[in-house]
Design an enzyme around this catalytic site. Structure first.
Site, PDB file in Angstrom:
ATOM      1  N   ASP A  14      39.803  37.797  49.639  1.00 17.69           N
ATOM      2  CA  ASP A  14      39.712  36.427  49.129  1.00 17.69           C
ATOM      3  C   ASP A  14      41.037  35.944  48.550  1.00 17.69           C
ATOM      4  O   ASP A  14      41.975  36.731  48.372  1.00 17.69           O
ATOM      5  CB  ASP A  14      38.597  36.325  48.074  1.00 17.69           C
ATOM      6  CG  ASP A  14      38.641  37.437  47.030  1.00 17.69           C
ATOM      7  OD1 ASP A  14      39.664  38.151  46.951  1.00 17.69           O
ATOM      8  OD2 ASP A  14      37.667  37.589  46.287  1.00 17.69           O
ATOM      9  N   ASN A  56      28.403  39.158  37.840  1.00 16.34           N
ATOM     10  CA  ASN A  56      27.179  38.518  38.327  1.00 16.34           C
ATOM     11  C   ASN A  56      26.792  39.043  39.706  1.00 16.34           C
ATOM     12  O   ASN A  56      25.951  38.466  40.379  1.00 16.34           O
ATOM     13  CB  ASN A  56      27.366  36.985  38.362  1.00 16.34           C
ATOM     14  CG  ASN A  56      28.519  36.561  39.260  1.00 16.34           C
ATOM     15  OD1 ASN A  56      29.112  37.386  39.949  1.00 16.34           O
ATOM     16  ND2 ASN A  56      28.824  35.276  39.265  1.00 16.34           N
ATOM     17  N   HIS A  94      28.890  39.338  42.289  1.00 19.82           N
ATOM     18  CA  HIS A  94      29.633  38.790  43.427  1.00 19.82           C
ATOM     19  C   HIS A  94      30.488  39.866  44.089  1.00 19.82           C
ATOM     20  O   HIS A  94      30.941  40.804  43.443  1.00 19.82           O
ATOM     21  CB  HIS A  94      30.427  37.526  43.070  1.00 19.82           C
ATOM     22  CG  HIS A  94      31.664  37.706  42.253  1.00 19.82           C
ATOM     23  ND1 HIS A  94      31.937  36.924  41.152  1.00 19.82           N
ATOM     24  CD2 HIS A  94      32.731  38.528  42.379  1.00 19.82           C
ATOM     25  CE1 HIS A  94      33.106  37.266  40.654  1.00 19.82           C
ATOM     26  NE2 HIS A  94      33.606  38.239  41.377  1.00 19.82           N
ATOM     27  N   GLU A 136      29.470  34.131  45.376  1.00 20.54           N
ATOM     28  CA  GLU A 136      28.740  34.001  44.120  1.00 20.54           C
ATOM     29  C   GLU A 136      27.223  34.010  44.370  1.00 20.54           C
ATOM     30  O   GLU A 136      26.783  33.756  45.500  1.00 20.54           O
ATOM     31  CB  GLU A 136      29.134  32.672  43.458  1.00 20.54           C
ATOM     32  CG  GLU A 136      30.616  32.562  43.081  1.00 20.54           C
ATOM     33  CD  GLU A 136      30.970  33.306  41.794  1.00 20.54           C
ATOM     34  OE1 GLU A 136      30.381  34.350  41.493  1.00 20.54           O
ATOM     35  OE2 GLU A 136      31.879  32.810  41.085  1.00 20.54           O
TER      36      GLU A 136
HETATM   37  C1  GLP Z   1      37.331  38.826  41.203  1.00 22.70           C
HETATM   38  C2  GLP Z   1      37.501  39.183  42.678  1.00 22.70           C
HETATM   39  C3  GLP Z   1      36.536  40.251  43.118  1.00 22.70           C
HETATM   40  C4  GLP Z   1      36.506  41.374  42.108  1.00 22.70           C
HETATM   41  C5  GLP Z   1      35.992  40.833  40.799  1.00 22.70           C
HETATM   42  C6  GLP Z   1      35.827  41.896  39.730  1.00 22.70           C
HETATM   43  O1  GLP Z   1      36.472  37.763  40.985  1.00 22.70           O
HETATM   44  N1  GLP Z   1      37.367  38.073  43.551  1.00 22.70           N
HETATM   45  O2  GLP Z   1      36.904  40.717  44.395  1.00 22.70           O
HETATM   46  O3  GLP Z   1      35.690  42.408  42.562  1.00 22.70           O
HETATM   47  O4  GLP Z   1      36.911  39.860  40.352  1.00 22.70           O
HETATM   48  O5  GLP Z   1      37.026  42.085  39.075  1.00 22.70           O
HETATM   49  P1  GLP Z   1      37.347  43.254  38.078  1.00 22.70           P
HETATM   50  O6  GLP Z   1      37.600  44.446  38.940  1.00 22.70           O
HETATM   51  O7  GLP Z   1      38.574  42.794  37.364  1.00 22.70           O
HETATM   52  O8  GLP Z   1      36.162  43.430  37.203  1.00 22.70           O
END
Ligand code: GLP
Length: 244
Positions: free
Chosen positions: A67, A136, A138, A143
């Site tokens: 992404d 959440n 995702h 989402e």
């Molecule tokens: C972002 C990314 C996700 C990632 C998520 C969790 O929103 N788009 O790909 O998995 O954050 O991030 P973290 O690893 O910092 O908890």
């Protein structure tokens, strides 16, 4: 689904890096699907160590990131392209022209997403997709929703995601409100999936995603239907999973 519980973040990172390193060693021209966020930082550092130790080369590896924020150009310090360069691409022998991240600087969302999906398909798909987990549920930036989006698409980020990700920006109003993300269908097409999650704050969503009902309200729950998923957790993230 193979769930591996490690003692701590360091062990989780090493275990996940081993899975990727072993694939790169066995198939030097493999295609990796990569993720951003804090969770994979440790495993990227371990892959850099493996590369410096001469254990693996990325010179024939292709990558597709999950992404990118819509509206950030690739040199923006908060862009996911910049994150990948800093934490992996600039530190290994990868050919940067073989690395792919959705083009957040293209304001035409339909074109940017269609081009990205077409590039993945033209390439023949992804061998291993790495995923972190949003609070959440995702994955990528898919989402919670009433349905599972299939292909790469433009999403409106939820307030909770904007708030969670604002820690990396100077202020919350600088966090983009939209992103381009591989769809759930794109992610599910990967041959193998590797999920990493650590920390007590992920314990509830880990249990719901991997041991609860499959629902688009918890996008990661769809992974229960994928034939080859490995989930690597630290003890804290695994603490609410049912025990046999
Ligand atoms: C972002 C990314 C996700 C990632 C998520 C969790 O929103 N788009 O790909 O998995 O954050 O991030 P973290 O690893 O910092 O908890």
């Amino acid at each position: 689904m193979n769930v591996i519980v490690c003692t701590d973040y360091a062990e989780m990172s090493r275990k996940a890096a081993d899975i990727i390193s072993d694939l790169v060693a066995a198939k030097p021209d493999c295609t990796l699907g990569l993720a951003t966020g804090s969770t994979p930082l440790g495993l990227y550092a371990e892959l850099v160590k493996d590369h410096r130790a001469g254990k693996i080369s990325f010179k024939d590896v292709d990558t597709f990131n999950l992404d990118e924020y819509r509206g950030l150009d690739p040199d923006h310090v908060q862009s996911y392209r910049y994150f990948m360069r800093t934490n992996l691409f600039d530190q290994v022998d990868i050919d940067q022209s073989r690395t792919h991240v959705p083009d957040g600087s293209n304001p035409d969302a339909d074109a940017a997403c269609a081009e990205y999906e077409a590039a993945i398909n033209a390439h023949g798909g992804v061998d291993l997709q790495l995923l972190g987990l949003g609070h959440n549920g995702h994955i990528g930036f898919n989402e919670p929703s009433d349905c599972f989006a299939s292909a790469t698409n433009c999403v409106d980020l939820t307030e909770s995601t904007i708030t969670a990700n604002s820690r990396l920006f100077d202020s919350i109003d600088q966090v983009p409100t939209q992103a381009y993300t591989m769809g759930i269908g794109t992610i599910m097409s990967a041959k193998k999936i590797l999920v990493v999650a650590n920390g007590q704050d992920k314990a509830d969503i880990v249990a719901r995603a991997f041991f609860g009902p499959v629902t688009p309200q918890v996008p990661a729950s769809i992974l229960q239907f994928h034939p080859d998923v490995t989930v690597v957790l630290d003890q804290a993230a695994a603490s609410q999973c049912p025990t046999e």
